[in-house]
Motif scaffolding. Structure first.
Motif, PDB file in Angstrom:
ATOM      1  N   VAL A  96    -118.363 -67.090  46.551  1.00 41.26           N
ATOM      2  CA  VAL A  96    -118.933 -66.443  45.368  1.00 41.26           C
ATOM      3  C   VAL A  96    -119.279 -67.566  44.396  1.00 41.26           C
ATOM      4  N   ALA A  97    -120.050 -67.243  43.375  1.00 42.82           N
ATOM      5  CA  ALA A  97    -120.428 -68.269  42.405  1.00 42.82           C
ATOM      6  C   ALA A  97    -120.705 -67.624  41.059  1.00 42.82           C
ATOM      7  N   LEU A  98    -120.396 -68.348  39.989  1.00 44.14           N
ATOM      8  CA  LEU A  98    -120.815 -67.913  38.668  1.00 44.14           C
ATOM      9  C   LEU A  98    -122.342 -67.877  38.646  1.00 44.14           C
ATOM     10  N   PRO A  99    -122.928 -66.830  38.090  1.00 45.87           N
ATOM     11  CA  PRO A  99    -124.391 -66.689  38.148  1.00 45.87           C
ATOM     12  C   PRO A  99    -125.104 -67.505  37.074  1.00 45.87           C
ATOM     13  N   ILE A 100    -125.011 -68.819  37.228  1.00 40.98           N
ATOM     14  CA  ILE A 100    -125.697 -69.706  36.288  1.00 40.98           C
ATOM     15  C   ILE A 100    -126.026 -71.001  37.022  1.00 40.98           C
ATOM     16  N   VAL A 101    -127.249 -71.480  36.868  1.00 45.93           N
ATOM     17  CA  VAL A 101    -127.650 -72.753  37.464  1.00 45.93           C
ATOM     18  C   VAL A 101    -128.228 -73.628  36.357  1.00 45.93           C
ATOM     19  N   ARG A 102    -128.372 -74.898  36.679  1.00 46.97           N
ATOM     20  CA  ARG A 102    -128.904 -75.834  35.691  1.00 46.97           C
ATOM     21  C   ARG A 102    -130.047 -76.630  36.303  1.00 46.97           C
ATOM     22  N   HIS A 103    -131.176 -76.604  35.609  1.00 45.72           N
ATOM     23  CA  HIS A 103    -132.313 -77.437  35.979  1.00 45.72           C
ATOM     24  C   HIS A 103    -132.394 -78.548  34.942  1.00 45.72           C
ATOM     25  N   GLY A 104    -132.053 -79.768  35.356  1.00 46.82           N
ATOM     26  CA  GLY A 104    -131.891 -80.833  34.384  1.00 46.82           C
ATOM     27  C   GLY A 104    -130.679 -80.523  33.541  1.00 46.82           C
ATOM     28  N   LYS A 105    -130.864 -80.422  32.238  1.00 46.61           N
ATOM     29  CA  LYS A 105    -129.771 -80.050  31.343  1.00 46.61           C
ATOM     30  C   LYS A 105    -129.879 -78.612  30.864  1.00 46.61           C
ATOM     31  N   GLN A 106    -130.888 -77.886  31.348  1.00 49.15           N
ATOM     32  CA  GLN A 106    -131.148 -76.538  30.851  1.00 49.15           C
ATOM     33  C   GLN A 106    -130.478 -75.486  31.734  1.00 49.15           C
ATOM     34  N   PRO A 107    -129.568 -74.684  31.186  1.00 54.54           N
ATOM     35  CA  PRO A 107    -128.954 -73.609  31.977  1.00 54.54           C
ATOM     36  C   PRO A 107    -129.889 -72.415  32.108  1.00 54.54           C
ATOM     37  N   HIS A 108    -129.778 -71.719  33.234  1.00 55.57           N
ATOM     38  CA  HIS A 108    -130.544 -70.505  33.477  1.00 55.57           C
ATOM     39  C   HIS A 108    -129.608 -69.450  34.054  1.00 55.57           C
ATOM     40  N   LEU A 109    -129.745 -68.226  33.573  1.00 60.54           N
ATOM     41  CA  LEU A 109    -128.921 -67.119  34.049  1.00 60.54           C
ATOM     42  C   LEU A 109    -129.498 -66.583  35.351  1.00 60.54           C
ATOM     43  N   VAL A 110    -128.730 -66.673  36.422  1.00 64.65           N
ATOM     44  CA  VAL A 110    -129.202 -66.208  37.721  1.00 64.65           C
ATOM     45  C   VAL A 110    -129.436 -64.694  37.667  1.00 64.65           C
ATOM     46  N   GLY A 111    -130.610 -64.290  38.127  1.00 61.52           N
ATOM     47  CA  GLY A 111    -130.948 -62.878  38.144  1.00 61.52           C
ATOM     48  C   GLY A 111    -131.507 -62.347  36.844  1.00 61.52           C
ATOM     49  N   LEU A 112    -131.595 -63.182  35.825  1.00 59.34           N
ATOM     50  CA  LEU A 112    -132.120 -62.749  34.529  1.00 59.34           C
ATOM     51  C   LEU A 112    -133.110 -63.771  33.976  1.00 59.34           C
ATOM     52  N   SER A 113    -133.652 -64.597  34.854  1.00 59.05           N
ATOM     53  CA  SER A 113    -134.595 -65.637  34.465  1.00 59.05           C
ATOM     54  C   SER A 113    -135.551 -65.879  35.620  1.00 59.05           C
ATOM     55  N   THR A 114    -136.815 -66.136  35.305  1.00 64.42           N
ATOM     56  CA  THR A 114    -137.772 -66.449  36.366  1.00 64.42           C
ATOM     57  C   THR A 114    -137.422 -67.749  37.073  1.00 64.42           C
ATOM     58  N   ALA A 115    -136.676 -68.618  36.394  1.00 62.99           N
ATOM     59  CA  ALA A 115    -136.313 -69.909  36.986  1.00 62.99           C
ATOM     60  C   ALA A 115    -135.062 -69.826  37.849  1.00 62.99           C
ATOM     61  N   ALA A 116    -134.435 -68.641  37.913  1.00 62.75           N
ATOM     62  CA  ALA A 116    -133.198 -68.497  38.687  1.00 62.75           C
ATOM     63  C   ALA A 116    -133.173 -67.118  39.336  1.00 62.75           C
ATOM     64  N   PRO A 117    -133.937 -66.923  40.433  1.00 62.54           N
ATOM     65  CA  PRO A 117    -133.956 -65.619  41.104  1.00 62.54           C
ATOM     66  C   PRO A 117    -132.548 -65.202  41.530  1.00 62.54           C
TER      67      PRO A 117
END
Length: 386
Positions: A96-117
């Protein structure tokens, strides 16, 4: 990969390129993904949610005209590592994983952002540092509930409920049911649940609530065991009684007793109340009816302007707290509580669909008499919740 993509409230099942994990990221195959109330809101109120997120400093929340793969309550298995990973687990390891990824230094909410499907798909990219192996043979279905149960665990922890205190849960939708489960896992002896829906009252009992009431016919406040503080006059009376007892002891520096009580936080306390409805007027209703010295923990997300009487809360000295999400430690602890059988999420799961059934599942979740939590299984062909 196949995915359920939402654009302007409409779902479409489509083939998307297989995601490529970036530095420090992992590609996992999705085993199960729960449908969250936040997903229901995001589908129909994305722009309002995006404006709210921007006002708090996050500028990448999805907009209604964007095409997004929703889903942030997922479990899966390791497929492929991106560059710079430590490759902690072999391919096929359940995680399992916390639904958050980082592109560079910018966090993105997985499933709630176009940058994090998100997880309404066959694969999803997660951050290796936020990924955790599923222990003890926990099922993929239950592992997927780590995320919503962690939300509830965070709320319970922030509520600081003593085992001997009464806890009230107002509203028994999925998050209210999760809060009930976590309160009982924490050893709270008396949990009073209030819910209009007969079906959800049944589920509240299954989750461990000690007293379950229909607020249309019975007040939760009178259904609970009576405490010693039920009105402001009780507080004043307690002050008189305490001072009279202390003054009977000659030469006692009684003020030191009060200082010690303050240090140990040992003074009188009311119940802890979890607001899990999230509609205008509920907070005001709670502040009006709650006993003095209560702590109110607002878990339900109200997307509209609300109003209440501060003077009422002041006169009762009610503490009002708002909670959101969880931290990685709470997420990990929740996963292990599930895996070790300290909390059973089975009553929450009322249906399963495949990707083609996501839209029908969203419709079904609008009826509280039908479902609480529906999970998506990308390998399943069901188009209606079963």
């Amino acid at each position: 990969m196949r995915a359920a993509v939402v654009t302007d409230t409409k779902f479409e099942i489509t083939d998307l390129p297989t995601p490529s994990p970036g530095p420090g990221q992992v590609l996992i195959s999705v085993s199960r993904c729960g449908i969250c109330g936040s997903d229901l809101h995001a589908r129909t109120h994305a722009d309002e949610m995006a404006d709210l997120a921007a006002a708090t400093g996050y500028d990448h929340f999805m907009r209604s005209d964007q095409s997004v793969v929703l889903g942030h309550e997922f479990s899966g298995a390791i497929l492929e590592y991106g560059p710079g990973c430590r490759k902690r687990w072999k391919a096929g390891t359940p995680v399992v994983a916390l639904p958050i990824v980082r592109h560079g230094k910018q966090p993105h909410l997985v499933g709630l952002s176009t940058a994090a499907p998100g997880g309404y798909a066959e694969q999803v990219v997660v951050q290796e540092s936020m990924t955790m192996p599923v222990p003890n043979g926990l099922s993929a279905e239950h592992a997927a509930l780590t995320e919503p149960m962690a939300v509830a665990w965070h709320a319970v922890r922030r509520g600081k409920v003593g085992k001997g205190q009464t806890a009230f849960v107002i509203g028994c939708g999925p998050i209210g049911l999760a809060v009930i489960s976590m309160l009982k896992a924490a050893g709270v002896r008396t949990v009073v649940a209030s819910e209009f829906s007969p079906r959800r009252r049944e589920l509240a009992t299954a989750c461990g609530a000690d007293v379950v009431v229909d607020p249309a016919t019975e007040s939760p406040w009178t259904a609970a065991p009576k405490g010693r503080i039920n009105g402001v006059t009780d507080i004043l009376g307690l002050g008189f009684d305490t001072m009279e007892r202390l003054r009977r002891v000659p030469n006692l520096p009684w003020w030191y007793i009060f200082r010690l009580a303050h240090t140990l936080n040992a003074g009188p306390a009311g119940p802890v109340i979890f607001e899990c409805v999230g509609v205008p007027g509920i907070i005001d209703q709670i502040l009006t009816a709650a006993p003095p010295l209560s702590r109110v923990v607002v878990v339900g997300v109200c997307m509209e302007t609300d109003r209440f009487q501060p003077a009422l809360a002041i006169n009762k000295e009610i503490e009002l707290r708002f909670v959101l999400g969880y931290d990685p430690g709470e997420f990990r602890d929740t996963l292990h509580m599930l895996a070790e059988g300290q909390v059973d999420p089975t009553p929450l799961i009322t249906g399963t669909v495949g990707l083609a059934g996501v839209e029908n599942a969203f419709t079904a979740l609008g009826n509280p008499e039908q479902h609480a939590k529906i999970v998506v299984d990308p390998s399943n062909s069901a188009v209606t919740p079963v």
